[in-house]
Design an enzyme around this catalytic site. Structure first.
Site, PDB file in Angstrom:
ATOM      1  CB  SER A 143      -0.926   0.009   1.215  1.00  0.00           C
ATOM      2  OG  SER A 143      -1.743  -1.137   1.194  1.00  0.00           O
ATOM      3  N   GLY A 197      -1.875  -8.443   2.195  1.00  0.00           N
ATOM      4  CA  GLY A 197      -0.818  -9.445   2.260  1.00  0.00           C
ATOM      5  C   GLY A 197      -0.963 -10.390   3.428  1.00  0.00           C
ATOM      6  CB  SER A 238     -32.201 -49.350  -5.258  1.00  0.00           C
ATOM      7  OG  SER A 238     -32.279 -49.648  -6.627  1.00  0.00           O
TER       8      SER A 238
END
Lengths: 264, 623
Positions: free
Chosen positions: B25, B97, B524
């Site tokens: 920055s 960061g 099933s």
């Protein structure tokens, strides 16, 4: 591809994503240059239509030119216009500085109309280059149950994949113009011949660069009286766009606090 | 006066990345100041704020707009600001960061065409330096300029700079990232930002601004194959309009295009617009609205493409960055979005976790937050994707849990679509391929589902016999050989039925693993159980719906069970007093109500041919 075409295409993509994934939607129309472009892009996206209500949160303190513009184009563009009222200043947090307190009325007005219409998503025409806090925004920005913005824990947003689902009762702010700059708005307004309120043009050596409530918005020194002259001025100016908006400058974090509580 | 502006089509987005506190920055704030890009009064207002707080002036305050960021001296969220130089405009993107805010770093960096990687000369290359560099690769950010910052702390000496430069150059080389320039900088004082610093006379390379001007814009996607993901379909009037954004390639009215994964074809008859000159062609980056010459079933998520088609697969190997606090586990269920298509996926395998410092791969049970891994995603609905080195936009997926983004991924090494369904990973010394070669066919599970009396067992046995005659390895699992022994402890309650199906699926998986084509014949009845069976045997599972209505089955009633159920002698009988959920999307439907046993068998045999026949990839016809 011209860069304006690219900006337009990106906004259309965002508008269509929201229209497909979030219901019901509303679009905030402040009558300013940005939200006029947003409405125009909406008609581009939906081939001439505006397929959701357009919301004017009325502080009752706008310039007369703005009300005239609203009534004319709401009819002309066949808009489903919804007007929301704002509560009196006495009901607003007295710890806020005066201009911010005045601006906060609009937040409360917005919350009231959101509750009434039960919107799950609302479009707002804010841009990153207007204000440093807005620069940190997301395109699809979730709001909490009381419309609050959790600015320190925003969702990841990349590759055009947006947050489109939220728990019941909260909503999403959608920002189709976030990537536009002030000068882009004017170049596009010129290219598309979009109607604009003439308060933006110089009268007696002053013009408004940004329109808000009459009592907390100041004009800037300028001789630009046509769109071309405005564009030329912006190519060289070093004055910030919102220099004339008192609410941004009262306190270090006045604007951040406003937005945190639901301001646009 | 659009005509008079400089090269406005090239606003280059550049992200600034690197380890926390290495000065990203600060670099940006000072760079904006040096290039005269700060608005009037900005510095004064920061100075006034600093005085009020009785703190030191920091250049980072220009970018760090949140009060909490200034209070803590750390960037929390990404931001963007314009930088104008003589040649062109840049969009500079600040990325946090701190590891805690990695999701915000990605949010910023994903928009960039190039990057400035900032490294503190004293601290050197650190965790987030590695992580950010690796993520640039994952995000397809091609070009990187390295900024070695805080040169004042080493008295502007060359040696420490060279050490850091060497270290990072070799790392970026391993990642195959282009790095033309490494610049020694003292961001706070403006050294080497716009003009070369006298304090570092040993360095006569580019300044930061010169390095920015040397960056090339991202490669154009317009010359690549057409990819237009369908975003929506509008019926505002009598027209049916398909909308979306062209991610790569181009199209024009009159072109014949295909839809993936359906394979349908149509011709573009118009490009619809509002308030614009008539348009007959469009290219990458454009949001378009199409009309077509025929009514097809089109839905959001399909990809419109030209001759060159995306890969279609149910199992996709991806490299992913995991962002959620809770680790990613094998078997986890998530949602993944590739452009406009959404898939419910299961993590079918965690192939490796990548050590970002050493760039080595190691096996792992789970993927921790902010870690990069290679995993296999399994989806019941087919993915239509490209691999990232071919076409990045349609190779990128974002992972969601209920409401949140939890990761991002890119598709790797895609198999061709015909091979992708039937292969298992195996830890045995005999590979899947060796078994396929020995047997002459692939293996997998044909899961028959349907009401009692629909014909499952009859068809299963007939198919097994048919395949056996061909010399194929096939075996039927049905109630008679499973319920009597393996599952004799189970009854017919919903729970027991579920467990029955789970065990059958596991046994089927083992048999398929050993090279067999397994045919299971169980009612099933629950969709969820069949889903689970599909997950137990990912990629090799074929759901076959043996379809006949209750009335027909009851009329057949080969074992007299319906009659018993009607008399109340057996309870929880499917179709009588227990539910049957028909498959939503079976791989094959066999209608035994309207077709003869022979016809049904024919259909099954032909399906098995398509799905399991082994065709050597290098085989050529001999004249």
């Amino acid at each position: 591809m011209h860069y304006l075409a690219r900006l337009e295409s990106e906004s259309i993509y965002i508008l269509r994503e929201a229209y497909r994934t979030i219901h019901p939607l509303g679009m905030l129309w402040s009558l300013g240059k940005d939200s006029n472009v947003m409405l125009w892009l909406t008609r581009k996206a939906f081939l001439g239509r505006v397929p959701f209500p357009v919301v004017h949160v009325d502080t009752g303190k706008k310039f007369p030119e703005m009300y005239a513009f609203r009534d004319r184009y709401a009819e002309h563009w066949n808009l489903n216009l919804v007007c929301g009222e704002c509560p009196p200043i006495e009901t607003i947090d007295p710890s806020l500085p005066p201009a911010a307190r005045s601006a906060a009325r609009k937040t409360e007005g917005l919350k009231a109309i959101m509750d009434k219409e039960a919107f799950a998503g609302v479009f707002a025409g804010i841009r990153r280059d207007e204000q440093a806090v807005r620069a940190k925004e997301r395109v699809f920005s979730p709001r909490g149950l009381n419309a609050e913005w959790d600015q320190h824990d925003q969702p990841a947003e990349f590759w055009g994949q947006y947050t489109t689902r939220m728990p019941q009762g909260s909503h999403i702010r959608i920002h189709p113009l976030l990537h536009w700059r002030e000068i882009d708005i004017w170049r596009y307004t010129k290219r598309e011949n979009i109607p604009i309120i003439d308060l933006y043009f110089s009268r007696n050596g002053y013009r408004y660069r940004s329109l808000g409530d009459q009592d907390i918005t100041e004009p800037v020194k300028s001789s630009a009286s046509t769109i071309d002259e405005v564009i030329a001025e912006l190519e060289t100016t070093k004055v910030a766009e919102r220099a004339g908006r008192a609410m941004d400058h009262e306190d270090e974090d006045a604007f951040e606090r406003l937005r945190q509580h639901g301001y646009m | 006066m659009i005509e008079n502006t400089k090269d406005t089509d090239l606003i280059l987005p550049v992200v600034v990345v690197g380890h926390v506190d290495h000065g990203k920055s600060t670099l940006l704030g000072r760079l904006l100041f040096e290039t005269d890009c700060l608005p009037e009064g900005k510095i004064d207002s920061i100075k006034a704020m600093v005085n009020r707080r009785s703190t030191q002036f920091e250049w980072s305050f220009v970018m760090d707009a949140f009060k909490a960021e200034r209070d803590q001296g750390v960037t929390i969220d990404t931001t963007q600001i314009e930088l104008r130089t003589q040649d062109r405009d840049y969009l500079l993107i600040d990325a946090p960061g701190h590891e805690q805010f990695l999701k915000n770093m990605i949010t910023g960096a994903a928009n960039a065409a190039a990057a400035l990687l900032v490294i503190d000369v004293v601290e050197g290359v650190r965790d987030q330096t590695h992580r950010h560099a690796y993520l640039l690769k994952l995000l397809s950010v091609q070009e990187v300029v390295v900024i070695v910052n805080k040169m004042d702390l080493v008295d502007h000496a060359q040696k420490p700079f060279e050490d850091v430069a060497r270290q990072i150059r070799s790392y970026l080389e391993e990642l195959d990232i282009q790095c033309q320039t490494v610049i020694p900088v003292t961001a706070r004082d403006g050294d080497n930002l716009v003009v070369l610093s006298e304090r570092m006379s040993w360095y006569r390379g580019s300044t930061v601004v010169k390095a920015l001007e040397a960056l090339s814009p991202a490669s154009l996607l317009i010359d690549k194959p057409l990819r237009l993901p369908v975003q929506d379909i509008y019926h505002f009037d009598s027209r049916r309009i398909v909308v979306g954004r062209i991610e790569s390639g181009r199209l024009k009215v009159g072109d014949e295009v295909s839809f993936s994964p359906t394979g349908k074809v149509a011709t573009i008859t118009g490009l619809e617009q509002w308030n614009a000159a008539r348009k007959i062609s469009a290219g990458a980056g454009e949001s378009v609205a199409l009309t077509l010459d025929r009514e097809l079933f089109i839905e959001r998520g399909q990809i419109i493409h030209s001759m060159n088609a995306p890969h279609v697969t149910h199992d996709l190997t991806v490299r992913l960055i995991w962002l959620a606090r809770t680790p990613l586990e094998l078997g986890a269920k998530l949602q993944v979005k590739f452009m406009t298509s959404t898939h419910q996926v299961t993590i079918a395998a965690i192939k490796a976790v990548i050590d970002l410092e050493e760039l080595t791969f190691s096996a792992a049970e789970r993927v921790q937050q902010n870690t990069v891994a290679e995993v296999v995603l399994h989806s019941r609905t087919p993915f239509a994707v490209d691999s990232v080195d071919e076409l990045a936009p349609t190779a990128r997926g974002v992972l969601f849990d209920t409401f949140n983004v939890v990761g991002g991924c890119v598709a790797l090494n895609l198999p061709t679509s015909s091979d992708s369904r039937n292969i298992y990973p195996t830890g045995h010394r005999i590979s899947v391929e060796q078994r396929v070669l020995a047997n002459g066919h692939k293996s997998g599970v044909l899961w028959f589902t349907g009401l009692s009396g629909s014909g499952k067992s009859t068809l299963a046995m007939a198919l097994e016999q048919e395949l056996f005659k061909r010399g194929w390895q096939a075996y039927v699992l049905d109630g008679d050989n499973v319920r009597d022994r393996l599952n004799r402890d189970l009854g017919f309650s919903p729970d027991d039925r579920s467990e029955n199906i789970r065990r059958v699926a596991e046994v089927a998986r083992l048999l398929a693993d050993s090279g067999n084509i397994v045919i299971t014949a169980f009612i099933s009845p629950y969709q969820v159980d069949r889903e689970r069976a599909r997950e137990i045997a990912p990629g090799a599972f074929h759901e076959i719906y043996i379809k006949a209505g209750v009335q027909v089955c009851e009329d057949r009633d080969p074992k007299g069970l319906y009659a018993k159920a009607r008399r109340g002698e057996i309870s929880e009988f499917t179709g009588v007093d227990a539910p049957y959920e028909a498959p939503e999307q079976a791989d094959l439907v066999i209608d035994t109500e309207n077709k003869s046993v022979e016809e049904c068998l024919e259909m099954l045999a032909s399906y098995v041919d398509d799905a399991f026949a082994y065709v050597p990839s290098g085989r050529k016809h001999v004249a």
